[in-house]
Design an enzyme around this catalytic site. Structure first.
Site, PDB file in Angstrom:
ATOM      1  N   THR A 191       0.905  -1.157   0.000  1.00 15.60           N
ATOM      2  CA  THR A 191       0.000   0.000   0.000  1.00 15.60           C
ATOM      3  C   THR A 191       0.909   1.163   0.000  1.00 15.60           C
ATOM      4  O   THR A 191       1.183   1.796   0.995  1.00 15.60           O
ATOM      5  CB  THR A 191      -0.882   0.152   1.224  1.00 15.60           C
ATOM      6  OG1 THR A 191      -1.773  -0.932   1.231  1.00 15.60           O
ATOM      7  CG2 THR A 191      -1.746   1.408   1.137  1.00 15.60           C
ATOM      8  N   GLU A 277       4.487   0.314  10.404  1.00 17.47           N
ATOM      9  CA  GLU A 277       3.545   0.376  11.526  1.00 17.47           C
ATOM     10  C   GLU A 277       4.188  -0.206  12.777  1.00 17.47           C
ATOM     11  O   GLU A 277       4.521  -1.378  12.832  1.00 17.47           O
ATOM     12  CB  GLU A 277       2.245  -0.335  11.156  1.00 17.47           C
ATOM     13  CG  GLU A 277       1.430   0.510  10.170  1.00 17.47           C
ATOM     14  CD  GLU A 277       0.194  -0.181   9.637  1.00 17.47           C
ATOM     15  OE1 GLU A 277      -0.712   0.541   9.195  1.00 17.47           O
ATOM     16  OE2 GLU A 277       0.132  -1.415   9.651  1.00 17.47           O
ATOM     17  N   SER A 406      -7.692   0.397   9.382  1.00 15.27           N
ATOM     18  CA  SER A 406      -6.861   1.187   8.461  1.00 15.27           C
ATOM     19  C   SER A 406      -7.065   0.704   7.051  1.00 15.27           C
ATOM     20  O   SER A 406      -7.673  -0.316   6.817  1.00 15.27           O
ATOM     21  CB  SER A 406      -5.403   1.073   8.868  1.00 15.27           C
ATOM     22  OG  SER A 406      -4.999  -0.264   8.875  1.00 15.27           O
TER      23      SER A 406
END
Lengths: 406, 406
Positions: A191, A277, A406
Site C-alpha cells: 500500500t 507500523e 486502516s
C-alpha cells in the site's frame, strides 16, 4: 553533472511545470489534508507502475484505461478510502471524478489519473471529493510538495519527501519524490503510493529504464509485513518547461540521472520501512556469496519477513538461530549450513554454521541497540549479493492494526 | 470397524508394544519434564518425515542416517535445546547419546533415533542427557503417554494428546498421538514434533500412504506464524504385539484405518494452532470454487498468513477488505474480483467483490466473538476446495517471542 547540496531539505522546492494543491475534504479523517492534485503544466512524459495484486482497486482499473489513451495531465490522490472491493460503483465513482476534472479544466477525461489509499471495501464518498474540486484548483502552487506528502498519508506518522537539486549543462534542475507507506508493505510494491517528478526532460524510453532500476532497488526491496495491497502505484514524471530535447538512454549523462533517481527512490523506500507500523528499528539485511541472484533475494526476503526474526530485532535479542532457520527455510537450495557466517553489525555471531565461541553477547546486544543496524549473511557459495530493508514487529504493530481500521 | 467411544480422553491408554519414560533432565528448564524415551518392544514398522528446512538440525542428520540402516527401536526426544546450528559437535553429541542407549540396551546404535526441540544455535548439554539415561530406563511404563506429551513441550501451554480406541475383527486396538508446536508453525511442517502409534499392525506401504494423507490434511495445513523450523519431525509407528499379518493397502479395512489416523493427526494439528503463541482464536479458513487445487491452497495460505488478517481476527474486526486483498495478493491467477463472495461464520459479508449492503456489522462482530469461527471464500471459478487453520496475532505473540528466548 554537478549536485547542489541540499543539507537542509528544501521543502519549498519547485519542479518547473508541476503545480500541487492539497486540502482537507473530510473523506475519512477530520480536519486533515486528504486530497491532493498534481497538475502537469508543460509537455511531459510519465510512466506509471501498478500493484501486482490480482484484485486492483477501481482507480487503478480506470487509470490503466486512461493511460492507454493519453499522457496524464492531472493526478488526483485521496487518502482514507482505497476505493477497492467496490465493484462497478467504485469504477463509476472514479470515472465521474475524472470527468469533473475534465469539465473544470477543459482537458480530456483520459488525461486524468486517480489514486486512492485507505480502507478497503467501503464506497468512496465521491460527492465530498467532487464538491472539493473547485477549491482544490484555486490553491494550486508550485511549492506545495510538503503538503502533498502530508495529504497522501494514512497511518504514516511522518510525511516522506526526498529532494535533489542538480546542474547539468549549466542548467539547474530539481527532482522531488513523495510517498506514503506504513502497513501492507512488501516486495512487489505495497500500500505504497509514490510520485517522483523532475524538470529534466527525459524520453519515455529513459523513464522506463529508470523506473525498472529504481523500483528494483527501492520499493521492491523493502518489507514491513509481507502484504501486497490492491492500490500500490508508482509514478515518475518528467516535465519539459523549456521545450528542450528529451534526454535519451544514449546520452552520456543518462547513467548519472538514472542513479540519481534510483537513489531518491531508495531514500523514500527506506523512510517507508522506518515508518513501518509500530516500527522501532530499521534493519538492512545483506546477503552475500549466493549462488544466484534469485536465491540471494529468496534468502533476504525470508529473513526480512520472518516474524521470529522481527520480534527478536524488536527485543534486541541476538537470537541468530532464528536468522539461520529463516535462511534454511527460504526455499533456496544451493546453500550449505556448515559454511554460512552471520554478522550482526560488524560482529560475526555465527561462523561456519555454529555459534562463535567466547563471544561477548553484551557486545552483540549493544550492536542491536541503535535504531538502525545491519544483519549480514555470508553464504560462501557464489558471488551474488542483494540487500533489503526490514523493520521490527512490535506491540504497536498489533495495536495499530487491531485497534484502528486502516 | 467399530469405534470405542472415548468421551473422556483416556490418558492412561496403552499402545501394546510401546513403553514410555519421561523425566526432568534440567536441559534448559528447571524441574520440568524435558526428556522422553519411546521404546518399541515388539516387531514394528515406522515411517518418519522430516522438515523441508535446508538446514536440518544435528539429530535429524543422524536420525536420517540411522533410518537408512535399521528399523527404529528407541526414540529419544529432548525439549529446551534444538541442537540446530551446532555443526559437527552437535552431530557428535547426538551420536554419542545414541551410542549410550545402544550400550544400555544392547540394541544397535542405528536402532536409536533422536529428536530435539528448543533454542537454536546452542550446544546440547549432552552430559545431562547421558547421565539421565539409566534413570530414564528404570521408569518405563506403557501408560506414560500424557507425561511424554508434557516432556516434549517448549512454549506450548498445554500437552497435546489424541487417543482413539477401536475394534477390528473382534480385536481391540489403540491409536495414540502426541505432539508439540507453538511457534514456527506453517505448512511444510514446523517446529513441530509429532509421534503417533498404533498397535494395529500395518505394512510399510500402508504406513507410507497413511502418512502422506495424514500430513497433507493436518500438519501441512496449519499455520501459526509462517515459519518452518530446522527440527520438524513426524513419526508414525505400528507395533505388532501378537505377530499377526501386517495389514496392507488392499485390505478392505485400510480406507477406514487411514481416515482414523488422518483424523487423529488433524485433531493434533488443530490443537497446535489453538495453542499458537499468544493465540486467542482458532479460525478455519475454507476456500471453495477454485480453478485448481494449487490455487485453492495458495489462497488459503495467503489469508492464513496475512498479518493484517490475523490482527483483525484478534480485534474481532470484520475488516474483510484485508481478506479480499490477501486473496488478490496470493499469486493465484485464475480469480476474478467481481464474482468472489466472502463469509464470516454464516454471514456473507462480501458479495461479488463488494460489501453486502445493509449488513448489521454488529452481527458480524458477534460471529467473530467465539474462540473458534470460520472464514469462507467462494471464488465461483471452478470446483476445487481446501481448508486450513490459523490463529490470530496478538500482543502475546510479541511478548512470548520478544521477551523469552525460545
Amino acid at each position: 553533472m554537478q549536485f547542489v547540496k541540499n543539507k537542509i531539505q528544501n521543502t519549498k522546492v519547485i519542479v518547473r511545470g508541476i503545480e500541487l494543491s492539497s486540502l482537507a475534504a473530510g473523506i475519512r479523517y477530520k480536519d486533515r489534508l486528504d486530497l491532493c492534485l498534481i497538475s502537469i503544466k508543460t509537455p511531459s512524459n510519465s510512466v506509471v507502475r501498478f500493484t501486482s495484486n490480482r484484485f486492483p482497486a477501481a482507480p487503478i482499473i480506470i487509470s490503466k484505461q486512461h493511460l492507454n489513451k493519453k499522457e496524464p495531465k492531472y493526478l488526483l490522490i485521496n487518502a482514507g478510502n482505497a476505493n477497492a472491493a467496490t465493484g462497478e460503483k467504485g469504477e463509476k465513482d472514479t470515472s465521474e471524478i475524472c470527468r469533473e476534472i475534465s469539465k473544470l479544466t477543459g482537458c480530456e477525461k483520459e488525461e486524468v489519473l486517480m489514486f486512492s489509499t485507505g480502507v478497503i471495501g467501503e464506497l468512496l464518498p465521491a460527492n465530498k471529493i467532487i464538491s472539493s474540486l473547485p477549491k482544490l484548483f484555486k490553491i494550486n502552487t508550485q511549492s506545495g510538495w510538503k503538503e502533498a506528502a502530508k495529504a497522501i498519508m494514512t497511518t504514516d506518522t511522518f510525511p516522506k519527501i526526498c529532494v535533489r537539486e542538480f546542474e547539468l549543462g549549466g542548467q539547474r534542475y530539481s527532482l522531488v519524490g513523495i510517498c506514503k507507506g506504513s502497513g501492507m508493505i512488501q516486495p512487489k510494491m505495497a500500500t505504497m503510493l509514490a510520485f517522483v517528478a523532475t524538470d529534466l526532460p527525459l524520453s519515455r524510453k529513459a523513464l522506463e529504464v529508470i523506473s525498472e532500476a529504481a523500483l528494483s532497488d527501492s520499493f521492491n526491496k523493502i518489507t514491513v509485513d509481507g502484504e501486497t495491497s490492491t492500490n500500490d502505484s508508482f509514478v515518475l514524471i518528467s516535465t519539459n518547461p523549456e521545450n528542450n530535447n528529451f534526454l535519451d538512454i544514449d546520452d552520456p549523462a543518462f547513467r548519472l540521472v538514472k542513479s540519481l533517481i534510483a537513489d531518491c527512490c531508495q531514500e523514500l523506500a527506506i523512510n517507508i520501512v522506518k515508518d513501518g507500523e509500530g516500527a522501532t528499528k530499521l534493519v538492512n539485511i545483506r546477503v552475500n556469496g549466493a549462488g544466484s541472484d534469485r536465491e540471494a533475494k529468496m534468502i533476504a526476503s525470508s529473513i526480512a519477513n520472518s516474524l521470529l526474526v522481527k520480534t527478536a530485532i524488536f527485543a534486541e535479542d541476538p537470537n541468530w538461530g532464528r536468522i539461520f532457520s529463516a535462511v534454511g527455510a527460504s526455499g533456496a537450495e544451493n546453500i550449505k549450513q556448515n559454511i554460512i557466517d552471520i554478522f550482526i553489525g560488524d560482529i560475526r555471531i555465527c561462523h561456519h554454521g555454529k555459534a562463535v565461541e567466547n563471544l561477548d553477547e553484551l557486545e552483540v546486544i549493544a550492536a542491536m541497540r541503535p535504531r538502525n543496524f545491519d544483519i549480514r549473511i555470508e553464504l560462501n557459495i557464489g558471488s551474488f549479493s542483494t540487500e533489503t530493508w526490514t523493520c521490527d514487529l512490535s506491540y504497536d504493530y498489533i495495536k495499530i492494526n487491531a485497534e484502528y481500521r486502516s
